[in-house]
Write a protein that holds these residues in place. Sequence first.
Motif, PDB file in Angstrom:
ATOM      1  N   UNK A  11       0.837  -1.208   0.000  1.00 23.09           N
ATOM      2  CA  UNK A  11       0.000   0.000   0.000  1.00 23.09           C
ATOM      3  C   UNK A  11       0.873   1.259   0.000  1.00 23.09           C
ATOM      4  N   UNK A  57      -4.452  -9.121  -6.187  1.00 22.51           N
ATOM      5  CA  UNK A  57      -5.756  -8.486  -6.433  1.00 22.51           C
ATOM      6  C   UNK A  57      -5.855  -7.161  -5.673  1.00 22.51           C
ATOM      7  N   UNK A  58      -5.408  -7.160  -4.406  1.00 23.71           N
ATOM      8  CA  UNK A  58      -5.460  -5.912  -3.619  1.00 23.71           C
ATOM      9  C   UNK A  58      -4.524  -4.864  -4.241  1.00 23.71           C
ATOM     10  N   UNK A  61      -6.283  -3.476  -7.223  1.00 24.84           N
ATOM     11  CA  UNK A  61      -7.391  -2.586  -6.859  1.00 24.84           C
ATOM     12  C   UNK A  61      -6.867  -1.254  -6.320  1.00 24.84           C
ATOM     13  N   UNK A  62      -5.770  -1.322  -5.530  1.00 18.98           N
ATOM     14  CA  UNK A  62      -5.166  -0.081  -5.020  1.00 18.98           C
ATOM     15  C   UNK A  62      -4.648   0.761  -6.187  1.00 18.98           C
ATOM     16  N   UNK A  63      -4.025   0.098  -7.149  1.00 20.65           N
ATOM     17  CA  UNK A  63      -3.517   0.779  -8.345  1.00 20.65           C
ATOM     18  C   UNK A  63      -4.664   1.482  -9.088  1.00 20.65           C
ATOM     19  N   UNK A  64      -5.758   0.755  -9.273  1.00 21.41           N
ATOM     20  CA  UNK A  64      -6.893   1.317 -10.014  1.00 21.41           C
ATOM     21  C   UNK A  64      -7.572   2.442  -9.240  1.00 21.41           C
ATOM     22  N   UNK A  72     -10.752  -2.528 -11.367  1.00 15.34           N
ATOM     23  CA  UNK A  72     -10.717  -3.990 -11.424  1.00 15.34           C
ATOM     24  C   UNK A  72      -9.869  -4.528 -12.561  1.00 15.34           C
ATOM     25  N   UNK A  75      -6.350  -5.365 -11.354  1.00  9.90           N
ATOM     26  CA  UNK A  75      -6.466  -6.510 -10.437  1.00  9.90           C
ATOM     27  C   UNK A  75      -6.589  -7.805 -11.236  1.00  9.90           C
ATOM     28  N   UNK A  76      -7.371  -7.774 -12.292  1.00  6.10           N
ATOM     29  CA  UNK A  76      -7.538  -8.941 -13.164  1.00  6.10           C
ATOM     30  C   UNK A  76      -6.202  -9.313 -13.826  1.00  6.10           C
TER      31      UNK A  76
ATOM     32  N   UNK B   8     -16.674  -7.154 -13.383  1.00  4.73           N
ATOM     33  CA  UNK B   8     -16.347  -5.984 -14.203  1.00  4.73           C
ATOM     34  C   UNK B   8     -17.550  -5.531 -15.027  1.00  4.73           C
ATOM     35  N   UNK B  26      -6.538   3.917   0.531  1.00  2.00           N
ATOM     36  CA  UNK B  26      -5.246   4.321  -0.043  1.00  2.00           C
ATOM     37  C   UNK B  26      -4.916   5.796   0.188  1.00  2.00           C
TER      38      UNK B  26
END
Lengths: 166, 250
Positions: A11, A57-58, A61-64, A72, A75-76, B8, B26
């Motif tokens: 994170x 995945x986390x 999701x944090x990136x997105x 998502x 994460x995918x 999605x 975040x």
Amino acid sequence: MFFTVLMVMMLLAAALQAALPTAWWLGGLRLELLPAFVACGALTLSRYPVSGLALAVVAGLAHDALSAAPFGLTALAYGSAVVAILLLDEILDPELPWVQMTAGAIVAATGASAACAAVGFSAGAVGKLVVLALISAVLTPVVYLLLELFRDWPRSDRGWEKSVDA
Amino acid sequence: MLGWIIFLGQPITASAKLRMVFVRVCTPFVRLGDFVPVIHSRRALAQENTRLQAENDRLRQLERALTETVAENQRLQQLLHFTGRASLRTVGARVIGRDASNWWKTVQLDRGSDDGVRTNCPVLNADGLVGKVIAVNRGDSRVLLLLDPNCKISALLQKTRETGVVVGSAVAFSRAPRCLMTFVDRNAKIAAGQAVITSGLGSVFPKGILVGTVTDARLNKQTGMYQDVDVKPAVDFTRLEEVVVILGQG
């Protein structure tokens, strides 16, 4: 414990990535730290594949959440890359630097391919994808070394005491 | 994976709620960055105080802080002057984060729906147009920068009044970011250095905000029916600190 440390560091890496300026020596690109963490997570947590996958995945999701990417999507991509790395785990030694570099490059390239699918493929985008994969390949062994320090934490001190007693 | 693909494809509210949860988790980590320089300067001060004359160091530090305050004050005054002149309802915001990805050009602001910020609100600073708001949470929002290929702005050349559409440059590697103004009349006389401003068409951006200056123009290679104009943005996007979000007419 290591998983928690990895999650917090991941994170922090996501936040740092969102704060970093673009680097002129990378052709205007920004250093991406998350693929290296995801790859290292997959390699070090190979005995606990669910944890490795959850971390990916986390991270995605944090990136997105910290970008304009469709939520998502990364994460995918990271999840798919980690599944591939976990499948190859039986025949690969995660301690080898070239394995770490390849894993980092795979995660970054998968994430970049997903982004390309959203923004559109072009010669420039493919070039960018290659550069990002190379950057992650370089970063992953460094992150792996860093994570090694925390791998046995907090048991490492007790181990040291035992060896002294012996 | 199939389940994820189904996720999605879910209605936007489900993923938007999950995104909001992740943004809330975040954002405190992003805001942590604000404290790093403070810790650093305190350490530096402590080291210097032990080595050098304490009074001189404190004065130097004060001078630095004052210079920064004066510069910030000037920037904010310029912003107030612009928004006051145009009688717009605005809210000031600070940039607290950039885009974590290399594929989209966005920044995160410390103002959200609690402050009246809504999707599509124009964002500018003292130099000119920055972009528009694309996502809003209660305490923060995300701005799509002028440089992103998804940001399309109806614009006109200030001198000749030729209209066109400014889009972010899709060039992958570039040190100096550029925008492209397309659909400009093929017979228009365009000179380098001409100012490009928003046209007010499209109802998102108010008329008259500086977008940038013309650097080059050429006939569109594919169709030959209109001109493509290279535009250097007025805003230095690498040094974005304070911005103003336009909430509506005053």
